[in-house]
Design a protein around this motif. Structure first.
Motif, PDB file in Angstrom:
ATOM      1  N   HIS A   1       0.821  -1.215   0.000  1.00  0.00           N
ATOM      2  CA  HIS A   1       0.000   0.000   0.000  1.00  0.00           C
ATOM      3  C   HIS A   1       0.849   1.257   0.000  1.00  0.00           C
ATOM      4  O   HIS A   1       1.774   1.383   0.800  1.00  0.00           O
ATOM      5  N   ASN A   2       0.515   2.161  -0.904  1.00  0.00           N
ATOM      6  CA  ASN A   2       1.191   3.452  -0.898  1.00  0.00           C
ATOM      7  C   ASN A   2       0.472   4.388   0.060  1.00  0.00           C
ATOM      8  O   ASN A   2      -0.740   4.283   0.251  1.00  0.00           O
ATOM      9  N   ASN A   3       1.243   5.284   0.670  1.00  0.00           N
ATOM     10  CA  ASN A   3       0.667   6.267   1.585  1.00  0.00           C
ATOM     11  C   ASN A   3      -0.031   7.381   0.794  1.00  0.00           C
ATOM     12  O   ASN A   3       0.036   7.418  -0.432  1.00  0.00           O
ATOM     13  N   MET A   4      -0.654   8.293   1.509  1.00  0.00           N
ATOM     14  CA  MET A   4      -1.514   9.272   0.855  1.00  0.00           C
ATOM     15  C   MET A   4      -0.775  10.588   0.575  1.00  0.00           C
ATOM     16  O   MET A   4       0.329  10.816   1.048  1.00  0.00           O
TER      17      MET A   4
ATOM     18  N   LEU B   1       8.516  10.592  -6.488  1.00  0.00           N
ATOM     19  CA  LEU B   1       9.598   9.619  -6.295  1.00  0.00           C
ATOM     20  C   LEU B   1      10.646  10.098  -5.294  1.00  0.00           C
ATOM     21  O   LEU B   1      11.458   9.303  -4.817  1.00  0.00           O
ATOM     22  N   GLN B   2      10.621  11.373  -4.969  1.00  0.00           N
ATOM     23  CA  GLN B   2      11.569  11.876  -3.962  1.00  0.00           C
ATOM     24  C   GLN B   2      11.178  11.445  -2.557  1.00  0.00           C
ATOM     25  O   GLN B   2      11.915  11.687  -1.604  1.00  0.00           O
ATOM     26  N   ALA B   3       9.984  10.843  -2.420  1.00  0.00           N
ATOM     27  CA  ALA B   3       9.570  10.299  -1.124  1.00  0.00           C
ATOM     28  C   ALA B   3       9.398   8.797  -1.263  1.00  0.00           C
ATOM     29  O   ALA B   3       9.050   8.306  -2.339  1.00  0.00           O
TER      30      ALA B   3
ATOM     31  N   VAL C   1       3.203  12.404   1.560  1.00  0.00           N
ATOM     32  CA  VAL C   1       3.810  13.426   0.718  1.00  0.00           C
ATOM     33  C   VAL C   1       2.918  14.644   0.789  1.00  0.00           C
ATOM     34  O   VAL C   1       1.701  14.534   0.678  1.00  0.00           O
ATOM     35  N   ASP C   2       3.513  15.793   1.026  1.00  0.00           N
ATOM     36  CA  ASP C   2       2.711  17.009   1.093  1.00  0.00           C
ATOM     37  C   ASP C   2       3.026  17.904  -0.106  1.00  0.00           C
ATOM     38  O   ASP C   2       4.172  18.258  -0.356  1.00  0.00           O
TER      39      ASP C   2
ATOM     40  N   ASN D   1      13.236   1.875  -2.486  1.00  0.00           N
ATOM     41  CA  ASN D   1      13.581   3.156  -1.876  1.00  0.00           C
ATOM     42  C   ASN D   1      14.071   4.168  -2.916  1.00  0.00           C
ATOM     43  O   ASN D   1      15.264   4.465  -3.041  1.00  0.00           O
ATOM     44  N   THR D   2      13.114   4.729  -3.641  1.00  0.00           N
ATOM     45  CA  THR D   2      13.456   5.654  -4.734  1.00  0.00           C
ATOM     46  C   THR D   2      14.171   6.923  -4.255  1.00  0.00           C
ATOM     47  O   THR D   2      15.042   7.415  -4.980  1.00  0.00           O
TER      48      THR D   2
END
Ligand code: ZN
Length: 490
Positions: A273-276, A319-321, A327-328, A380-381
């Motif tokens: 699952h990806n975070n929001m 992808l930086q997170a 991610v905000d 881990n991008t």
């Protein structure tokens, strides 16, 4: 491989080594969009996260069958099995065939995904194309005693299932609390328990999307399509099931219950699952006014955006997170991502202009191993990107004449750099020929509409209509608003 791929399994709550069931084949299912509106930022993150997984598995030499569905039926206006089907509602309001609504938004979704360089899945099944399979699936669950018919609808019997298995094992929800929750006993309820969920819903007479079934003219519940289509295309047990964290409960919890009730076991081995995404620290939501579509990002036409952001800026930023963290989105963060993206491509360009020397005074031989290690550590991008920036430093040193690089090292660096940046992270150079900077064109349209606004204020209807009609012919959709106008490409 020295460091095999490990991924975080939501079900076991730990990182596990990924071992496919049928090497070299990998079966992967990801919950796709519901198509009653334009793709927004919330669609970009799962699409990009699982695109990275798809690309990386293929890079490792696996053959991946990637199934991403289209939810075009059974997604109801209110949760908990009530309300109108969202696609049907849109069709009714706009006087369209439901499949016209579906096709329109599927086309637009594909276009947005293509701009984000998200590869198309191997199979993209529609829920409405698998009604027969879903009916057969329900029959099995009924036969096994974990569902009941009530007034033409069929519901999954959660308490009974939970006595034999464990409802809540994915989400960690305490089902006893759910089951004992008070409810109004008005005698009108079809469900035996509020935790039960619909497998089949009898359609109300005004409902325009319905199919015959042994129980009623109706339509399947939303959770059912993914259990059915996942197992149809990937087998009774398959490797990976992904989606956004918001789908863990109830959607994926219900999927597990359905497949256990149907097949006697969970269909999935690794749940991911990806975070929001939040916007300026807030959850995205229509009512909060921060619901920004991808097209609005690409054109900059939303009041929260201070400029347009290119698809690659959005992709690079995501992808930086790490996909497991939040991610905000803010204008500052996106502008920083845009600069970082450009710096990275400048590094690539410079790399291709370097002249080799006899020997190397920079050490870049480790880059390939370090990038693989980062990807193998649960995709881990951000670490991969950090390693590529480290390489950019070495490239700059050589470019400035402060260091040297041998021909062999240079070739290897080029190969690693392009493999990770272009093939695995899926970044491309938007500034190169073939991709056009749309900003001047957008400003020209704005200018025309300013002239039209001015003409209107002078009651020069001829000019105003001419501009509007000509733009419509060309393919622009112009809308007058309280503060002026809005436009988009039809
Ligand atoms: Zn799903």
């Amino acid at each position: 491989m020295e460091h095999p791929l490990h991924i975080y399994n939501t079900l076991t709550r730990r990182k596990e080594q990924f071992v496919p069931l049928h090497e070299p084949l990998v079966g992967m299912y990801v919950c796709g969009p519901t198509v009653y509106g334009d793709a927004h930022l919330g669609h970009a993150r799962p699409a990009i996260t699982f695109d990275i997984l798809f690309r990386y598995l293929r890079h490792l030499g696996y053959k991946v069958r990637y199934v991403r569905n289209i939810t075009d039926v059974g997604h109801l206006e209110h949760d908990a099995d009530e309300g109108e089907d969202k696609v049907a509602k849109k069709a009714r309001l706009e006087k369209l065939e439901p499949m016209e609504v579906v096709q329109y938004y599927v086309n637009r979704y594909h276009k947005a995904m293509e701009r984000l360089n998200v590869l198309p899945p191997s199979i993209e099944p529609f829920a409405s194309g698998h009604i027969i399979e879903q009916i057969e699936y329900i029959k099995e669950i009924l036969d096994h005693g974990y569902a009941y018919e009530s007034n033409g609808s069929v519901y999954f019997d959660v308490p009974k299932y939970n006595r034999d298995f464990h409802y809540g094992k994915l989400s960690g929800r305490n089902i006893d609390e759910l089951l004992s929750a008070t409810r109004q006993l008005d005698g009108q309820q079809e469900k035996h328990n509020p935790a039960d969920f619909a497998l089949w819903k009898k359609a109300a007479p005004e409902h325009i999307m319905h199919w015959p079934s042994p129980w009623s003219e109706g339509f399947p519940g939303w959770h059912l399509e993914c259990s059915t289509m996942g197992q149809k295309y990937l087998g009774e047990t398959f490797d990976i099931h992904g989606g956004g964290m918001d789908l863990i409960f109830p959607h994926h919890e219900c999927e597990i219950a359905q497949s256990v009730a149907h097949s006697g076991h969970d269909a999935v081995r690794y749940w991911m699952h990806n975070n929001m995404i939040t916007i300026n620290g807030q959850k995205m939501g229509k009512s909060l006014g921060n619901f920004i579509t991808l097209d609005e990002f690409f054109t900059g036409s939303h009041k929260l955006l201070s400029q347009a952001y290119s698809p690659m800026t959005i992709r690079f930023f995501i992808l930086q997170a790490h996909y497991g963290g939040t991610v905000d989105f803010s204008n500052e963060a996106l502008q920083a991502a845009q600069k970082a993206y450009e710096r990275m491509l400048d590094g690539w360009k410079r790399l291709n202009e370097l002249k080799p020397s006899e020997t190397s005074s920079v050490d870049v031989t480790d880059l390939d191993r370090k990038c693989h290690e980062a990807m193998n550590d649960d995709l881990n991008t951000p670490i991969v990107i950090a390693h590529l920036f480290e390489a950019c430093k070495a490239i700059n040193l050589v470019n400035d004449g402060k260091a040297t690089i041998s021909e062999a090292d240079l070739d290897q660096l080029k190969s690693t750099f392009s493999t990770f940046l272009f093939d695995i992270l899926g970044i491309y150079d938007e500034r190169e020929s073939g991709s056009v900077n749309l900003r001047p064109y957008e400003e020209a349209v704005d200018l025309l509409l300013e002239i039209r606004k001015d003409a209107k204020s002078r009651k020069d209807w001829a000019t105003s209509d001419l501009i509007r009609n000509r733009l419509a012919e060309i393919g622009f959709d112009v809308k007058d608003t309280k503060d002026g106008f809005e436009w988009k490409v039809k």
